[in-house]
Design an enzyme around this catalytic site. Structure first.
Site, PDB file in Angstrom:
ATOM      1  CB  THR A 126      -1.045  -0.074   1.147  1.00 39.91           C
ATOM      2  OG1 THR A 126      -1.936   1.019   0.984  1.00 39.91           O
ATOM      3  CG2 THR A 126      -0.428  -0.032   2.531  1.00 39.91           C
TER       4      THR A 126
ATOM      5  CG  ASP B 234      -5.787  -1.216  -5.510  1.00 42.28           C
ATOM      6  OD1 ASP B 234      -6.305  -1.726  -4.505  1.00 42.28           O
ATOM      7  OD2 ASP B 234      -4.647  -0.697  -5.499  1.00 42.28           O
TER       8      ASP B 234
ATOM      9  N   GLY C 196      -1.693   7.375  -5.634  1.00 41.10           N
ATOM     10  CA  GLY C 196      -1.421   5.975  -5.973  1.00 41.10           C
ATOM     11  C   GLY C 196      -2.552   5.165  -6.577  1.00 41.10           C
ATOM     12  CB  VAL C 197      -5.879   4.373  -5.389  1.00 38.65           C
ATOM     13  CG1 VAL C 197      -6.782   5.576  -5.254  1.00 38.65           C
ATOM     14  CG2 VAL C 197      -6.677   3.095  -5.493  1.00 38.65           C
TER      15      VAL C 197
ATOM     16  CE  LYS D  68      -1.941   0.447  -3.233  1.00 40.59           C
ATOM     17  NZ  LYS D  68      -3.370   0.621  -3.476  1.00 40.59           N
TER      18      LYS D  68
ATOM     19  CB  THR E 293       0.550  18.583  -7.312  1.00 44.07           C
ATOM     20  OG1 THR E 293       0.542  18.856  -5.903  1.00 44.07           O
ATOM     21  CG2 THR E 293       1.931  18.832  -7.881  1.00 44.07           C
TER      22      THR E 293
ATOM     23  CE  LYS F 110       0.911  12.940  -6.920  1.00 42.47           C
ATOM     24  NZ  LYS F 110       0.689  13.021  -5.451  1.00 42.47           N
TER      25      LYS F 110
HETATM   26  P1  ATR Z   1       0.567  10.041  -3.033  1.00 40.53           P
HETATM   27  O1  ATR Z   1       0.270  11.403  -3.587  1.00 40.53           O
HETATM   28  O2  ATR Z   1       1.872   9.943  -2.295  1.00 40.53           O
HETATM   29  O3  ATR Z   1       0.323   8.930  -3.996  1.00 40.53           O
HETATM   30  P2  ATR Z   1      -1.966   9.475  -1.918  1.00 40.53           P
HETATM   31  O4  ATR Z   1      -2.453   9.383  -0.513  1.00 40.53           O
HETATM   32  O5  ATR Z   1      -2.157   8.330  -2.823  1.00 40.53           O
HETATM   33  O6  ATR Z   1      -0.455   9.857  -1.830  1.00 40.53           O
HETATM   34  O7  ATR Z   1      -2.608  10.750  -2.622  1.00 40.53           O
HETATM   35  C1  ATR Z   1      -3.002  11.851  -1.925  1.00 40.53           C
HETATM   36  C2  ATR Z   1      -3.880  12.688  -2.855  1.00 40.53           C
HETATM   37  O8  ATR Z   1      -4.618  13.632  -2.059  1.00 40.53           O
HETATM   38  C3  ATR Z   1      -3.086  13.516  -3.850  1.00 40.53           C
HETATM   39  O9  ATR Z   1      -3.835  13.626  -5.035  1.00 40.53           O
HETATM   40  C4  ATR Z   1      -2.968  14.859  -3.125  1.00 40.53           C
HETATM   41  O10 ATR Z   1      -2.742  15.965  -3.958  1.00 40.53           O
HETATM   42  P3  ATR Z   1      -1.233  16.437  -4.308  1.00 40.53           P
HETATM   43  O11 ATR Z   1      -0.774  15.538  -5.408  1.00 40.53           O
HETATM   44  O12 ATR Z   1      -1.359  17.853  -4.720  1.00 40.53           O
HETATM   45  O13 ATR Z   1      -0.429  16.267  -3.037  1.00 40.53           O
HETATM   46  C5  ATR Z   1      -4.332  14.952  -2.510  1.00 40.53           C
HETATM   47  N1  ATR Z   1      -4.357  15.883  -1.373  1.00 40.53           N
HETATM   48  C6  ATR Z   1      -3.839  15.688  -0.142  1.00 40.53           C
HETATM   49  N2  ATR Z   1      -4.063  16.751   0.647  1.00 40.53           N
HETATM   50  C7  ATR Z   1      -4.743  17.669  -0.116  1.00 40.53           C
HETATM   51  C8  ATR Z   1      -5.263  18.988   0.122  1.00 40.53           C
HETATM   52  N3  ATR Z   1      -5.140  19.590   1.309  1.00 40.53           N
HETATM   53  N4  ATR Z   1      -5.902  19.601  -0.906  1.00 40.53           N
HETATM   54  C9  ATR Z   1      -6.038  19.009  -2.101  1.00 40.53           C
HETATM   55  N5  ATR Z   1      -5.565  17.767  -2.393  1.00 40.53           N
HETATM   56  C10 ATR Z   1      -4.940  17.110  -1.410  1.00 40.53           C
END
Ligand code: ATR
Length: 263
Positions: free
Chosen positions: A61, A101, A128-129, A65, A151, A154
């Protein structure tokens, strides 16, 4: 005794051991399923343990991944398409990375009886998902997929895997039939996504990948406005069931007890 694991960082919250241990017992399999928090530097060693058959299977997880892929010998078609692995096993001396998934999301959406084919789907998040969700939606023949992530780069990079998706700026709301929260916003009860859906028509389908809390503010507000809602509980159960089936060649029973475990 066979040993199975879920690895991640953090991992404390994971309910996978509860599901898998219940099913192991239920099927008279002499095995145990644990959770382990790892650092990136320990991934190689984990794969070695699977090769030596000290460990017989692993779930992966956040945040490994994608990172785990470089240590594997082969990917299943689902893992290749999504570049995301959540299930690992040894087959003919090869370490295989698989992705359940995709199946988890597909079965969960089918169970809601919402006809997603031909629909416009809007996804919030690009973590990730999301590649797994996109892959399942394409399989289910949706008309259009739009992604928005805080962001933006991404979200743009998902175009390397799926060229038919549209990206919009964070804050923009395109026309949609179904919207999926795939961000981590909502894990904390007080979390709010600062998008205003009060102007959209009713009868949309709001889906949240989060299942704990059971009803995020995203789902609660949507329900109050008259929309259909579902949380990520069934997706989680179905991805676990598919992983169990991959390792043991038995599709486990999903009964009331399983539903309660996650409540
Ligand atoms: P990872 O990005 O490491 O794969 P994740 O838990 O799978 O982790 O993804 C978190 C998601 O929630 C991301 O799309 C993240 O956006 P960013 O890519 O900009 O970080 C989003 N996210 C987390 N906190 C957020 C917030 N306060 N506002 C908007 N999006 C948020």
């Amino acid at each position: 005794m066979k040993k199975y694991l879920v690895i991640g960082n953090p991992i404390n919250h994971s309910l996978s051991p509860k599901l898998h241990n219940y099913w192991l017992k239920n099927n008279d399999i002499n095995g145990i399923y644990d959770k382990e928090q790892l650092d990136s530097s320990e991934l190689k060693n984990l794969i070695q343990k699977i090769r030596n058959q000290e460990i017989h299977g692993a779930n992966v997880t956040v945040p490994f991944k994608k990172k785990i892929i470089s240590y594997l010998d082969e990917l299943s078609p689902e893992a290749k398409i999504t570049q995301s692995v959540n299930t690992i096993y040894l087959n003919n001396k090869k370490i295989i990375g698989h992705n359940t998934d995709v199946e988890g999301f597909e079965l969960a959406v089918k169970e809601t009886k919402y006809g997603v084919s031909g629909k416009k789907v809007f996804i919030l998040g690009a973590g990730g998902v999301v590649a797994s969700i996109i892959s399942a939606l394409i399989k289910m023949k949706v008309a259009r997929i739009t992604i928005s992530n805080r962001t933006k780069s991404k979200a743009e990079s998902l175009k390397n895997l799926f060229n038919n998706i549209t990206i919009v700026n964070w804050g923009e709301i395109p026309d949609f039939d179904m919207i999926i929260n795939a961000t981590s916003l909502g894990l904390k009860v007080e979390d709010k996504i600062n998008l205003d859906f009060s102007n959209i028509k009713k009868n949309k389908f709001f889906y949240d990948i989060i299942y704990n809390p059971k009803e995020t503010n995203f789902l609660k507000n949507a329900r109050v406005l008259g929309n259909k809602v579902a949380n990520g509980k069934k997706m989680f159960i179905y991805q676990a069931a598919a992983a169990f089936n991959t390792w043991h060649d038995i599709y486990p029973i999903i009964d009331e007890r399983i539903n309660k475990i996650l409540d």
